[in-house]
Design a protein around this motif. Structure first.
Motif, PDB file in Angstrom:
ATOM      1  N   CYS A 269      -1.577   9.343  11.937  1.00 36.21           N
ATOM      2  CA  CYS A 269      -1.703  10.231  10.774  1.00 36.21           C
ATOM      3  C   CYS A 269      -1.841   9.432   9.485  1.00 36.21           C
ATOM      4  O   CYS A 269      -2.653   9.768   8.609  1.00 36.21           O
ATOM      5  N   MET A 270      -1.045   8.372   9.366  1.00 36.63           N
ATOM      6  CA  MET A 270      -1.108   7.541   8.160  1.00 36.63           C
ATOM      7  C   MET A 270      -2.432   6.789   8.063  1.00 36.63           C
ATOM      8  O   MET A 270      -3.021   6.663   6.978  1.00 36.63           O
ATOM      9  N   VAL A 271      -2.929   6.304   9.201  1.00 33.46           N
ATOM     10  CA  VAL A 271      -4.229   5.615   9.206  1.00 33.46           C
ATOM     11  C   VAL A 271      -5.326   6.587   8.794  1.00 33.46           C
ATOM     12  O   VAL A 271      -6.241   6.239   8.033  1.00 33.46           O
ATOM     13  N   ASP A 272      -5.248   7.815   9.266  1.00 30.78           N
ATOM     14  CA  ASP A 272      -6.222   8.845   8.885  1.00 30.78           C
ATOM     15  C   ASP A 272      -6.159   9.112   7.384  1.00 30.78           C
ATOM     16  O   ASP A 272      -7.188   9.187   6.698  1.00 30.78           O
ATOM     17  N   LEU A 273      -4.940   9.259   6.868  1.00 32.16           N
ATOM     18  CA  LEU A 273      -4.733   9.524   5.439  1.00 32.16           C
ATOM     19  C   LEU A 273      -5.285   8.380   4.586  1.00 32.16           C
ATOM     20  O   LEU A 273      -6.062   8.598   3.639  1.00 32.16           O
ATOM     21  N   LEU A 274      -4.897   7.150   4.913  1.00 33.55           N
ATOM     22  CA  LEU A 274      -5.330   5.986   4.128  1.00 33.55           C
ATOM     23  C   LEU A 274      -6.815   5.715   4.321  1.00 33.55           C
ATOM     24  O   LEU A 274      -7.530   5.403   3.356  1.00 33.55           O
ATOM     25  N   GLY A 275      -7.283   5.841   5.541  1.00 34.01           N
ATOM     26  CA  GLY A 275      -8.686   5.546   5.835  1.00 34.01           C
ATOM     27  C   GLY A 275      -9.635   6.487   5.138  1.00 34.01           C
ATOM     28  O   GLY A 275     -10.645   6.051   4.563  1.00 34.01           O
ATOM     29  N   ARG A 276      -9.316   7.782   5.154  1.00 36.45           N
ATOM     30  CA  ARG A 276     -10.219   8.745   4.518  1.00 36.45           C
ATOM     31  C   ARG A 276     -10.179   8.613   2.996  1.00 36.45           C
ATOM     32  O   ARG A 276     -11.127   9.007   2.317  1.00 36.45           O
ATOM     33  N   ALA A 277      -9.084   8.051   2.482  1.00 37.77           N
ATOM     34  CA  ALA A 277      -9.001   7.808   1.040  1.00 37.77           C
ATOM     35  C   ALA A 277      -9.675   6.488   0.641  1.00 37.77           C
ATOM     36  O   ALA A 277      -9.672   6.124  -0.536  1.00 37.77           O
ATOM     37  N   GLY A 278     -10.234   5.795   1.639  1.00 40.42           N
ATOM     38  CA  GLY A 278     -10.940   4.544   1.350  1.00 40.42           C
ATOM     39  C   GLY A 278     -10.051   3.322   1.333  1.00 40.42           C
ATOM     40  O   GLY A 278     -10.523   2.221   1.032  1.00 40.42           O
ATOM     41  N   LEU A 279      -8.769   3.491   1.689  1.00 42.95           N
ATOM     42  CA  LEU A 279      -7.826   2.368   1.668  1.00 42.95           C
ATOM     43  C   LEU A 279      -7.816   1.699   3.042  1.00 42.95           C
ATOM     44  O   LEU A 279      -6.795   1.648   3.737  1.00 42.95           O
ATOM     45  N   LEU A 280      -8.959   1.155   3.422  1.00 47.57           N
ATOM     46  CA  LEU A 280      -9.128   0.618   4.768  1.00 47.57           C
ATOM     47  C   LEU A 280      -8.262  -0.612   5.017  1.00 47.57           C
ATOM     48  O   LEU A 280      -7.722  -0.782   6.122  1.00 47.57           O
ATOM     49  N   ASP A 281      -8.126  -1.476   4.028  1.00 44.27           N
ATOM     50  CA  ASP A 281      -7.315  -2.675   4.218  1.00 44.27           C
ATOM     51  C   ASP A 281      -5.855  -2.307   4.454  1.00 44.27           C
ATOM     52  O   ASP A 281      -5.189  -2.886   5.330  1.00 44.27           O
ATOM     53  N   GLU A 282      -5.356  -1.340   3.668  1.00 49.86           N
ATOM     54  CA  GLU A 282      -3.968  -0.905   3.847  1.00 49.86           C
ATOM     55  C   GLU A 282      -3.786  -0.259   5.219  1.00 49.86           C
ATOM     56  O   GLU A 282      -2.759  -0.474   5.891  1.00 49.86           O
ATOM     57  N   ALA A 283      -4.760   0.530   5.641  1.00 46.09           N
ATOM     58  CA  ALA A 283      -4.691   1.175   6.950  1.00 46.09           C
ATOM     59  C   ALA A 283      -4.682   0.127   8.062  1.00 46.09           C
ATOM     60  O   ALA A 283      -3.898   0.218   9.020  1.00 46.09           O
ATOM     61  N   TYR A 284      -5.523  -0.875   7.921  1.00 42.89           N
ATOM     62  CA  TYR A 284      -5.598  -1.924   8.940  1.00 42.89           C
ATOM     63  C   TYR A 284      -4.312  -2.748   8.974  1.00 42.89           C
ATOM     64  O   TYR A 284      -3.805  -3.088  10.049  1.00 42.89           O
TER      65      TYR A 284
END
Length: 562
Positions: free
Chosen positions: A332-347
């Motif tokens: 869920c958090m990866v989805d939230l961060l990823g869709r917001a463009g925060l790919l590095d934080e998600a990774y």
């Protein structure tokens, strides 16, 4: 007897009777037998059961039917199927209950079938047990063969077969069997109702679900918290949050499962504020949130792009509520961060996990790479999945999408070759719509429906009106290096468009249309559905793999953020 169960030993068991019964005389009950029977009922340790077994043998009770049955059941429950089989094999006259118990705990369906075939007398119970074994293993077709061959079926047998279909993604067959059950005058019970409501929810078949609700009300089936929660889940999955809210308000003595169902229902429809408000209300009333609660809360944040709130909930679930995050919460958090463009934080979040990432979580991150065109990270994630043998059709399709958006047709071709070499088949897009209590399913380019001619005529008229309204097909999402006209034609026959066209010709003007799609709705279909809602004046509710979309007058409830 004290409330704390004492640890059994051979000496304490033998001490119950100063004169143990001989092997030639095994009365059904004595203080000694009663004591051993009680130990068998309560002990959860293999060490204790082995001591009890030794005492049974020492006291000549190895042919006692009750003790042997309980001993066999105890070994099975502790996963020692070898010991359970040994007890069964050394008992001289096993009855139908012994046979049924050993079949049920056979360990695998092959072993269970071998035992079943050697059983001298088969009863409804033993036949139902074999159906259960097949159904649990996913082989519902073989379960159905036994079911159909039975001369006498009780409600338990019907329930096992219906639930087998429901649990293994065959809800249409579950509903068909339920109708057969009613036609044969077999009265459903609460267990039946729970399975059928789940099947209706899977299909998004709200008309059938409402009929089931009416059946519950009119046939004396108790509307307890379990049935009420199943109704909430069914209504949410079938597109009617309003009905779900009404049912939620009716349930007395709500448990955390009921609260979770409503929170998740709000989240899947994109009603994020309602989900978070309900969570606050739940906590204020003293309910302890579970891991499922936080999946709903984090999804609500994700669907609304509430990044900071999501971060806060993710931290508080462990620090404040003592709920350890699972892979689903990270997803869920990866989805939230990823869709917001925060790919590095998600990774970085994925790399910080204590558990290994699963294909769903990696697929979520890969989808974010597709959304934001990050080819380098997308390739890295795909390589990880392939090397770990976790890649599925979605892995290759998402990376193909990334390449296609960048015009890298060589990359698209390479993905197609890798899929073929790996033997992985692309999951076909399928959309369904319920009309007059019947669920109609459509695949891409489907021509099998009896009304196909009328459906395609409606599509042709719709596209004429759409282009007059300024619509331009989004051909960049087509994963084939073909001409623009061919790409337009490929987009025009997506399964959800066929289902919508069928809904338009099969229902009264102004009636809402509800569609269920097994995959994520593509951007072109999303745009087209918005426009159709505008030019036809129809509300269109679509459930895709991720969430619900409510299309009204040219707009979508997701705000084009999905």
């Amino acid at each position: 007897m004290s409330s704390t169960f004492p640890l059994p030993t051979i000496s304490t068991i033998n001490a119950v009777s100063s004169k143990p019964p001989s092997s030639s005389s095994t009365p059904t009950t004595t203080p000694f037998v009663d004591k051993i029977s009680l130990f068998l009922d309560k002990s959860k340790s293999i060490h204790h059961i082995l001591q009890i077994h030794a005492a049974i043998l020492r006291n000549g009770l190895d042919q006692h039917p009750i003790l042997n049955f309980k001993l066999q059941r105890s070994y099975t429950s502790l996963g020692r199927l070898d010991y359970s089989r040994s007890v069964f094999n050394t008992f001289d006259n096993p009855n139908v209950f012994f046979w049924t118990s050993i079949i049920h705990g056979g360990g695998d369906v092959v072993s269970a079938r071998q035992l079943f075939d050697t059983m001298p007398e088969k009863s409804v119970v033993s036949l139902t047990t074999m159906i259960t074994c097949y159904a649990k293993s996913g082989d519902v077709d073989r379960a159905r063969v036994i079911f159909d061959d039975m001369d006498d079926r009780d409600v338990v047998c019907w329930n096992v077969m219906i639930d087998g279909y429901t649990q293994h993604g065959r809800p249409n067959e579950a509903l068909e069997l339920f109708r057969k059950m009613l036609s044969e005058k077999m009265k459903p019970n609460e267990v039946t109702v729970l399975s059928i409501l789940s099947a209706c929810g899977q299909l998004g078949a709200i008309e059938s679900g409402r009929w089931m609700h009416s059946y519950i009300e009119n046939n004396g089936i108790r509307l307890n918290v379990q049935v009420g929660t199943a109704l909430i889940d069914m209504y949410c999955k079938s597109g009617s949050v309003e009905d779900a809210e009404l049912m939620f308000d009716r349930i007395k003595n709500k448990d955390v499962v009921a609260w979770n169902s409503m929170i998740i229902g709000y989240a899947m429809h994109g009603f994020s504020q309602e989900a978070l408000q309900l969570f606050s209300r739940m906590c204020a009333l003293g309910f302890q949130p579970s891991d499922i609660t936080f999946i709903g809360v984090l999804r609500a944040c994700s669907h609304a792009g509430l990044v900071e709130k999501g971060r806060q909930f993710f931290i508080s679930m462990k620090d404040e509520y003592k709920v350890e995050p699972k892979v689903e919460h990270y997803g869920c958090m990866v989805d939230l961060l990823g869709r917001a463009g925060l790919l590095d934080e998600a990774y970085d979040l994925v790399k910080s996990m204590k558990m290994d990432p699963d294909p769903v979580l990696c697929g979520t991150l890969l989808a974010a790479c597709r959304l934001h065109g990050n080819i380098a990270l997308g390739e890295h994630i795909a390589e990880f999945l392939v090397n770990k043998n976790l890649a599925n059709s979605g892995t290759y399709i998402l990376l193909s999408n990334i390449y296609a958006a960048a015009g890298n047709w060589e990359g698209v071709a390479r993905m197609r070759t890798m899929m073929k070499d790996s033997g992985i088949q692309k999951e076909p897009g399928c959309s369904s719509i319920e009309v007059e209590n019947k669920v109609h399913e459509f695949l891409v380019g489907d021509l099998k429906h009896p009304k196909s001619k009328d459906i395609y005529l409606m599509l042709k008229d719709l596209y004429r009106r759409l282009k007059e309204d300024g619509y331009t097909p989004q051909t960049n999402i087509v994963l084939h290096d073909i001409g623009e006209l061919e790409k337009e034609q490929a987009l025009g026959v997506h399964s959800e468009k066929l289902a919508i066209a069928f809904g338009l010709i099969s229902t009264q003007p102004g009636t809402p249309i509800k569609i269920v799609k097994n995959l994520r709705v593509c951007t072109d279909c999303h745009t087209v559905t918005k426009l159709i809602s505008k030019i036809t004046g129809r509300k269109i509710v679509m459930r895709d793999r991720n969430r619900f979309h409510h299309f009204v007058d040219g707009s979508c409830s997701c705000g084009d953020y999905w």
